[in-house]
Design a protein around this motif. Structure first.
Motif, PDB file in Angstrom:
ATOM      1  N   GLY A 199       0.507  -1.489  10.466  1.00 48.82           N
ATOM      2  CA  GLY A 199       1.728  -1.254   9.775  1.00 48.82           C
ATOM      3  C   GLY A 199       1.377  -0.047   8.999  1.00 48.82           C
ATOM      4  N   ALA A 200       2.452   0.161   7.968  1.00 55.87           N
ATOM      5  CA  ALA A 200       2.398   1.325   7.121  1.00 55.87           C
ATOM      6  C   ALA A 200       1.340   1.024   5.937  1.00 55.87           C
ATOM      7  CB  ALA A 200       3.962   1.345   6.431  1.00 55.87           C
ATOM      8  N   ASN A 201       1.044   2.344   5.530  1.00 53.69           N
ATOM      9  CA  ASN A 201       0.049   2.386   4.447  1.00 53.69           C
ATOM     10  C   ASN A 201       0.248   3.224   3.592  1.00 53.69           C
ATOM     11  OD1 ASN A 201      -2.725   2.369   3.386  1.00 53.69           O
ATOM     12  ND2 ASN A 201      -3.008   0.717   4.765  1.00 53.69           N
ATOM     13  N   TRP A 202      -0.733   3.832   2.828  1.00 53.15           N
ATOM     14  CA  TRP A 202      -0.459   4.632   1.313  1.00 53.15           C
ATOM     15  C   TRP A 202       0.161   5.998   1.645  1.00 53.15           C
ATOM     16  CZ3 TRP A 202      -2.623   9.452   1.649  1.00 53.15           C
ATOM     17  CH2 TRP A 202      -3.868   9.593   2.348  1.00 53.15           C
TER      18      TRP A 202
ATOM     19  N   ALA B 212      10.437  -2.905   6.498  1.00 58.64           N
ATOM     20  CA  ALA B 212      11.013  -2.056   5.548  1.00 58.64           C
ATOM     21  C   ALA B 212      11.898  -2.775   4.996  1.00 58.64           C
ATOM     22  CB  ALA B 212      11.884  -0.833   6.309  1.00 58.64           C
ATOM     23  N   PHE B 213      11.711  -3.324   3.645  1.00 56.75           N
ATOM     24  CA  PHE B 213      12.480  -3.904   2.826  1.00 56.75           C
ATOM     25  C   PHE B 213      13.343  -3.083   1.855  1.00 56.75           C
ATOM     26  CE2 PHE B 213       9.233  -7.047   3.542  1.00 56.75           C
ATOM     27  CZ  PHE B 213       9.789  -8.359   3.691  1.00 56.75           C
ATOM     28  N   VAL B 214      14.606  -3.005   2.022  1.00 56.20           N
ATOM     29  CA  VAL B 214      15.681  -2.263   1.311  1.00 56.20           C
ATOM     30  C   VAL B 214      16.591  -2.797   0.444  1.00 56.20           C
ATOM     31  CG1 VAL B 214      17.364  -0.449   1.685  1.00 56.20           C
ATOM     32  CG2 VAL B 214      15.776  -1.011   3.569  1.00 56.20           C
ATOM     33  N   PHE B 215      16.326  -2.412  -0.906  1.00 57.02           N
ATOM     34  CA  PHE B 215      16.868  -2.908  -2.035  1.00 57.02           C
ATOM     35  C   PHE B 215      17.962  -2.016  -2.789  1.00 57.02           C
ATOM     36  CE2 PHE B 215      13.104  -4.784  -1.526  1.00 57.02           C
ATOM     37  CZ  PHE B 215      13.000  -6.236  -1.625  1.00 57.02           C
ATOM     38  N   ASP B 216      19.039  -2.532  -3.364  1.00 50.40           N
ATOM     39  CA  ASP B 216      19.707  -1.586  -4.425  1.00 50.40           C
ATOM     40  C   ASP B 216      18.688  -1.450  -5.527  1.00 50.40           C
ATOM     41  OD1 ASP B 216      20.975  -1.176  -7.146  1.00 50.40           O
ATOM     42  OD2 ASP B 216      22.916  -1.316  -5.725  1.00 50.40           O
TER      43      ASP B 216
ATOM     44  N   GLN C  65      10.583  -0.186   0.516  1.00 55.11           N
ATOM     45  CA  GLN C  65       9.307  -0.690   0.185  1.00 55.11           C
ATOM     46  C   GLN C  65       9.069  -0.988   1.824  1.00 55.11           C
ATOM     47  OE1 GLN C  65       6.768  -1.036  -2.474  1.00 55.11           O
ATOM     48  NE2 GLN C  65       5.751  -0.675  -0.532  1.00 55.11           N
ATOM     49  N   LEU C  66       8.305   0.101   2.283  1.00 50.87           N
ATOM     50  CA  LEU C  66       7.256  -0.391   3.542  1.00 50.87           C
ATOM     51  C   LEU C  66       6.085  -1.025   3.405  1.00 50.87           C
ATOM     52  CD1 LEU C  66       7.408   3.625   4.773  1.00 50.87           C
ATOM     53  CD2 LEU C  66       8.795   1.795   5.653  1.00 50.87           C
TER      54      LEU C  66
ATOM     55  N   ALA D  17       0.857  -1.201  -0.171  1.00 49.93           N
ATOM     56  CA  ALA D  17      -0.029  -0.003  -0.025  1.00 49.93           C
ATOM     57  C   ALA D  17       0.912   1.265  -0.181  1.00 49.93           C
ATOM     58  CB  ALA D  17      -0.810   0.002   1.206  1.00 49.93           C
ATOM     59  N   SER D  18       2.184   1.000   0.301  1.00 50.22           N
ATOM     60  CA  SER D  18       2.988   2.347   0.240  1.00 50.22           C
ATOM     61  C   SER D  18       3.603   2.582  -0.929  1.00 50.22           C
ATOM     62  CB  SER D  18       3.949   2.076   1.492  1.00 50.22           C
ATOM     63  OG  SER D  18       3.444   1.749   2.840  1.00 50.22           O
ATOM     64  N   PRO D  19       3.840   3.758  -1.432  1.00 47.47           N
ATOM     65  CA  PRO D  19       4.696   4.010  -2.600  1.00 47.47           C
ATOM     66  C   PRO D  19       6.146   3.855  -1.902  1.00 47.47           C
ATOM     67  CG  PRO D  19       4.287   6.159  -1.339  1.00 47.47           C
ATOM     68  CD  PRO D  19       3.389   5.073  -0.634  1.00 47.47           C
ATOM     69  N   PRO D  20       6.898   3.223  -2.866  1.00 43.48           N
ATOM     70  CA  PRO D  20       8.345   2.888  -2.579  1.00 43.48           C
ATOM     71  C   PRO D  20       9.245   4.133  -2.460  1.00 43.48           C
ATOM     72  CG  PRO D  20       7.748   1.462  -4.441  1.00 43.48           C
ATOM     73  CD  PRO D  20       6.572   2.662  -4.192  1.00 43.48           C
ATOM     74  N   THR D  21       9.885   4.078  -1.609  1.00 45.71           N
ATOM     75  CA  THR D  21      10.734   5.547  -1.316  1.00 45.71           C
ATOM     76  C   THR D  21      12.024   5.350  -1.886  1.00 45.71           C
ATOM     77  OG1 THR D  21       9.692   5.809   0.790  1.00 45.71           O
ATOM     78  CG2 THR D  21      12.117   7.143   0.410  1.00 45.71           C
TER      79      THR D  21
END
Length: 633
Positions: free
Chosen positions: A446-449, A353-357, A346-347, A326-330
């Protein structure tokens, strides 16, 4: 000497005035990266207590009996460009406002309400527009409004339709999908993305719709001048496409949803588009769609020019919890162990909080597949494992036990525990059940939109989260003629959408407070810098069952909103406690609470006008109470 001194003072004044020139908020998230960051610092930690209401604009919308519609929550985040604030109302009307006064300059009504009430849980809501500049027309600004099943182009100066786009300014989004649909079941709530000469849209589909070939989630790009479709990405992979083999029993032929209803993000320099994809149909039972179901609940990176997939990571396998992304990727540039990384974060509703290159898709920190509980629903085959990031830690409590029961008095705790024993409880990803499963986080997270707010100077990501539970009960739907919505569900099993409140004793929450938090994540180290209860819950505080009970100072408040972070040292965020909060971004301390005329439902934004004044604006209320409220010094 006197003339020279006066000239110097005048020059310094002019230079200072130039430094205080207009600063826009040109995109929904402040920028295409959804950073929700502003370099403005006129409002800061030393003077924020002096903020006051500068102007208010009311939508003036009410239920329309002739169409059977009512306006929903006012969730818009306006943009400010070229000396005007552009906002969308719950009924999807676009307005241009004077940024100093809030006076309406023009209005465009798409009359979307003529099509009746949208079949989704939010009803009539809309979160914003996109602005694109036509290089062929002296960079004239165009506004793109995606409303229900239409994509509309407007002249930003006048609010008039741009006739060269589509059919006299309108493209029918219900056409050209992987199968024909009922356009009344297709909707839009989040703003489009603009890139070069493309306007890119996802779509929304109501959770309660669960029938074969309900609307699919194709993400599409259209030429911003002509409205001609340029590319389409199938979130439900069709024959021969990557991921098709993850849909057992040929379920790719008839399973809908798997849509992108949340805001998308864009790396403009690289031309990379990031899609937070939601859950396949239906949300709580996947027996008819065996397999992991790519690209459901998956972060997908596309080439924005062509729609070709660059990489993906599935956040939830075979989704059963309405844990859609539901959350915009930061997009964030961080420094990990001395290495600069252009990352995407990606929250999630489940509180991760998934963190990628952002280029390669490689996780910045390891992600582990861990065993999760099995389903006991007939015909259901839940995934035996789910991905868990090793860093950062979870942002909100996950899973449930009797120790988490509401505990404000011993008697109420015992009563809450007795109620909880009627259900299945367990760790995160305990599947829905016939008796009902109480899970946490619930369906709003959790996190949302609202997403996160990233500070590029410190590497901190600020997030508002909810901490409440939901009941996931799987039932056999009523297909009889007595059910006026029987045609909307042909599944054997579905979620009991009317029975998801995890409450007891006059609607007290089954779990203990606080029910909302704000958190600062240090993305350079994958750690939590601070984690504080956020907001209050006036209705709970006044519940007769709690009369005389010494309640916590901060009960916390749930809600899907997010906030913005500024160079002035502040994290601005609204709760559903009828207040805008200014939080010290270094400590989490609530420095100022500005009263609002109604609950706040939008993500705030900020800008500076030509007069040198900084404003902070937030959407509040619903129906007759819906209003944009602006604050300034």
């Amino acid at each position: 000497m006197r003339r020279t001194a006066l000239a110097t003072v005048a020059l310094l004044f002019c230079l200072g005035a130039a430094d205080r020139g207009p600063v826009s908020w040109p995109f929904w998230g402040g920028d295409q990266a959804a950073s929700h960051y502003s370099a403005l610092a006129e409002i800061n930690t030393t003077n924020v207590a002096k903020l006051h209401q500068a102007w208010i604009w009311k939508t003036g919308e009410a239920p329309l009996a002739e169409y059977g519609v009512r306006p929903g929550m006012f969730e818009d985040t306006p943009v400010m460009v070229d000396g005007a604030v552009y906002a969308t109302s719950p009924y999807n009307r676009v307005v241009a406002l004077n940024p100093e006064t809030g006076v309406e300059l023009w209005s465009y009504d798409p009359k979307s309400y003529v099509d009746g009430q949208p079949p989704n849980g939010t009803g009539y809501t809309h979160r914003g527009i996109a602005v694109w500049r036509d290089a062929h027309e002296q960079n004239q600004p165009r506004i793109f409004l995606n409303t229900r099943y239409r994509l509309i182009s407007l002249d930003a100066r006048t609010g008039k339709l741009v006739s060269a786009f589509g059919d006299n300014g309108v493209v029918d989004l219900s056409q050209g999908l992987i199968w024909p649909i009922n356009k009344m079941h297709y909707t839009e709530t989040s703003p489009p993305v603009v890139y070069k000469d493309l306007v890119i849209v996802g779509n929304g589909v109501g959770d309660r719709l669960a029938y074969k070939n309900d609307p699919p989630g194709d993400v599409r790009a259209f030429n911003a001048r002509t409205g001609k479709r340029v590319w389409s990405f199938h979130t439900i992979p069709q024959a021969g496409e990557f991921g098709n083999d993850t849909w057992g029993n040929d379920s790719w032929k008839f399973t809908g949803h798997t849509n992108v209803w949340a805001p998308m993000s864009l790396d403009e320099k690289r031309g990379l588009l990031y899609l937070p994809v939601s859950t396949p149909s239906n949300d709580f039972y996947g027996g008819s769609r065996p397999g992991n179901n790519l690209f459901g609940e998956t972060l997908v990176c596309l080439d924005a020019n062509t729609g070709v997939r660059k990489w993906h990571f599935q956040i939830v396998h075979h989704g059963l919890w309405d844990y859609d992304l539901a959350s915009p990727p930061t997009l964030a540039t961080i420094n990990v162990d001395g290495k600069k990384i252009d990352a995407v974060v990606q929250l999630t509703k489940e509180g991760f909080a998934f963190v990628f290159d952002r280029v390669s898709g490689k996780p910045v920190w390891p992600i582990e597949e861990r065993p999760v509980p099995e389903s006991d629903v007939p015909g259901e085959h839940a995934s035996p494992t789910q991905p868990f990031p090793t860093k950062p830690p979870a942002l909100t409590p996950q899973g449930l036990s009797l120790d988490d029961a509401f505990d404000q008095t011993p008697e109420l705790k015992a009563e809450a525990q007795a109620e909880m024993k009627k259900y299945r409880v367990g760790p995160l990803f305990t599947p829905p059940s016939l008796k009902g499963t109480i899970g946490r986080p619930g369906i709003i997270g959790g996190a949302n939109w609202g997403g996160g707010a990233f500070d590029p100077e410190t590497g901190m990501l600020y997030v508002k989260t909810s901490n409440n539970a939901a009941v996931w009960r799987v039932v056999q739907p009523d297909h009889s003629s007595k059910n006026p919505r029987a045609s909307e569900v042909d599944a054997d099993w579905t979620g009991d959408l009317g029975g998801q409140a995890a409450t007891f004793h006059g609607r007290l929450p089954l779990t203990k407070p606080p029910y909302g938090h704000v958190t600062a994540i240090d993305l350079n180290h994958g750690t939590i810098a601070w984690h504080e209860a956020f907001g209050d819950w006036p209705e709970l505080r006044s519940n007769p069952a709690l009369a005389g009970v010494n309640l916590p100072a901060a009960l916390g408040i749930a809600g899907p909103q997010g906030g913005i972070v500024t160079k002035g040292g502040l994290f601005f965020v609204g709760g559903e406690d009828m207040a805008l909060h200014a939080i010290d971004k270094s400590s989490g301390k609530d420095l100022w609470t500005g009263p609002l005329p109604a609950r706040s439902y939008g993500v705030p934004m900020t800008y500076r006008t030509g007069s040198g004044k900084q404003f902070v604006v937030i959407a509040t209320g619903q129906g007759a109470n819906a209003a944009l409220v602006a604050f300034s010094l």
